[in-house]
Design a protein around this motif. Sequence first.
Motif, PDB file in Angstrom:
ATOM      1  N   VAL A 197       0.866  -1.175   0.000  1.00  0.00           N
ATOM      2  CA  VAL A 197       0.000   0.000   0.000  1.00  0.00           C
ATOM      3  C   VAL A 197       0.908   1.233   0.000  1.00  0.00           C
ATOM      4  O   VAL A 197       1.779   1.374   0.858  1.00  0.00           O
ATOM      5  N   VAL A 198       0.712   2.112  -0.975  1.00  0.00           N
ATOM      6  CA  VAL A 198       1.551   3.303  -1.124  1.00  0.00           C
ATOM      7  C   VAL A 198       1.206   4.302  -0.020  1.00  0.00           C
ATOM      8  O   VAL A 198       0.033   4.569   0.244  1.00  0.00           O
ATOM      9  N   GLU A 199       2.252   4.840   0.602  1.00  0.00           N
ATOM     10  CA  GLU A 199       2.084   5.826   1.685  1.00  0.00           C
ATOM     11  C   GLU A 199       1.301   7.046   1.186  1.00  0.00           C
ATOM     12  O   GLU A 199       1.565   7.566   0.106  1.00  0.00           O
ATOM     13  N   GLY A 200       0.334   7.496   1.982  1.00  0.00           N
ATOM     14  CA  GLY A 200      -0.410   8.711   1.684  1.00  0.00           C
ATOM     15  C   GLY A 200      -1.502   8.570   0.648  1.00  0.00           C
ATOM     16  O   GLY A 200      -2.057   9.574   0.209  1.00  0.00           O
ATOM     17  N   THR A 201      -1.844   7.336   0.241  1.00  0.00           N
ATOM     18  CA  THR A 201      -2.863   7.183  -0.804  1.00  0.00           C
ATOM     19  C   THR A 201      -4.190   6.638  -0.284  1.00  0.00           C
ATOM     20  O   THR A 201      -5.131   6.526  -1.051  1.00  0.00           O
ATOM     21  N   VAL A 202      -4.268   6.298   0.991  1.00  0.00           N
ATOM     22  CA  VAL A 202      -5.505   5.738   1.539  1.00  0.00           C
ATOM     23  C   VAL A 202      -6.510   6.871   1.731  1.00  0.00           C
ATOM     24  O   VAL A 202      -6.260   7.827   2.463  1.00  0.00           O
ATOM     25  N   PHE A 214      -7.200   3.137  -2.343  1.00  0.00           N
ATOM     26  CA  PHE A 214      -5.766   3.223  -2.058  1.00  0.00           C
ATOM     27  C   PHE A 214      -4.996   2.704  -3.251  1.00  0.00           C
ATOM     28  O   PHE A 214      -5.535   2.017  -4.110  1.00  0.00           O
ATOM     29  N   ASP A 215      -3.731   3.074  -3.318  1.00  0.00           N
ATOM     30  CA  ASP A 215      -2.857   2.624  -4.396  1.00  0.00           C
ATOM     31  C   ASP A 215      -1.979   1.497  -3.898  1.00  0.00           C
ATOM     32  O   ASP A 215      -1.543   1.487  -2.749  1.00  0.00           O
ATOM     33  N   SER A 221       1.915   2.138 -10.020  1.00  0.00           N
ATOM     34  CA  SER A 221       0.927   1.768  -9.002  1.00  0.00           C
ATOM     35  C   SER A 221      -0.441   1.557  -9.636  1.00  0.00           C
ATOM     36  O   SER A 221      -0.713   2.026 -10.740  1.00  0.00           O
ATOM     37  N   ARG A 256      -2.542  -1.303   6.644  1.00  0.00           N
ATOM     38  CA  ARG A 256      -2.012   0.039   6.869  1.00  0.00           C
ATOM     39  C   ARG A 256      -1.090   0.405   5.706  1.00  0.00           C
ATOM     40  O   ARG A 256      -0.688  -0.443   4.929  1.00  0.00           O
ATOM     41  N   GLU A 257      -0.740   1.673   5.627  1.00  0.00           N
ATOM     42  CA  GLU A 257       0.151   2.135   4.576  1.00  0.00           C
ATOM     43  C   GLU A 257       1.526   1.498   4.749  1.00  0.00           C
ATOM     44  O   GLU A 257       2.007   1.334   5.865  1.00  0.00           O
ATOM     45  N   GLY A 258       2.119   1.108   3.634  1.00  0.00           N
ATOM     46  CA  GLY A 258       3.425   0.467   3.674  1.00  0.00           C
ATOM     47  C   GLY A 258       3.357  -1.030   3.941  1.00  0.00           C
ATOM     48  O   GLY A 258       4.379  -1.704   3.972  1.00  0.00           O
TER      49      GLY A 258
END
Length: 161
Positions: free
Chosen positions: A65-70, A81-82, A89, A103-105
């Motif tokens: 999961v790419v940070e800041g995309t949720v 999310f990406d 992505s 979670r992100e990451g």
Amino acid sequence: MNPRRKKRLTLVLALVVGLGATIGLLLYALNQNMDLFYTPTELVNGKADGTKPQVGQRLRIGGMVVEGTVVRDPKSLQVSFDVADVGPSVTVKYNGILPDLFREGQGIVAQGELVDETTIVASEVLAKHDEEYMPPEVAEAMQKTHEPLQYTDKQLQGSAQ
């Protein structure tokens, strides 16, 4: 050819044709229910053999999961999310409750339908975790019950015999 042989030949041919039709229908049904696994790079660029999924195809995608995309919709359970690996992505849209480990990451696997070249509407999202992870309570209980054993030289010599 006598009638007995003719009857046997007809029976064997009918059996072979029936078995072939059964196997053909089985393979057709399994092909429609098969979900292929893709990484985001394979989804965008195609697999090594040149196959690329078609819009409307059911598939599984796995990546981080790419940070800041949720992005969560405050009025519903809709989440977007990406997901990426080493390349481009892909956007995943999901309506439902995400797993606790999401979670992100974090690594995830999403199963759903491809709606355009880089967007998937997921019907299920699974969060991956480290295989070595152990809840603290379990780790503590194992330490208490599995203390290192102290052997004497006599015990070691007796077990070797």
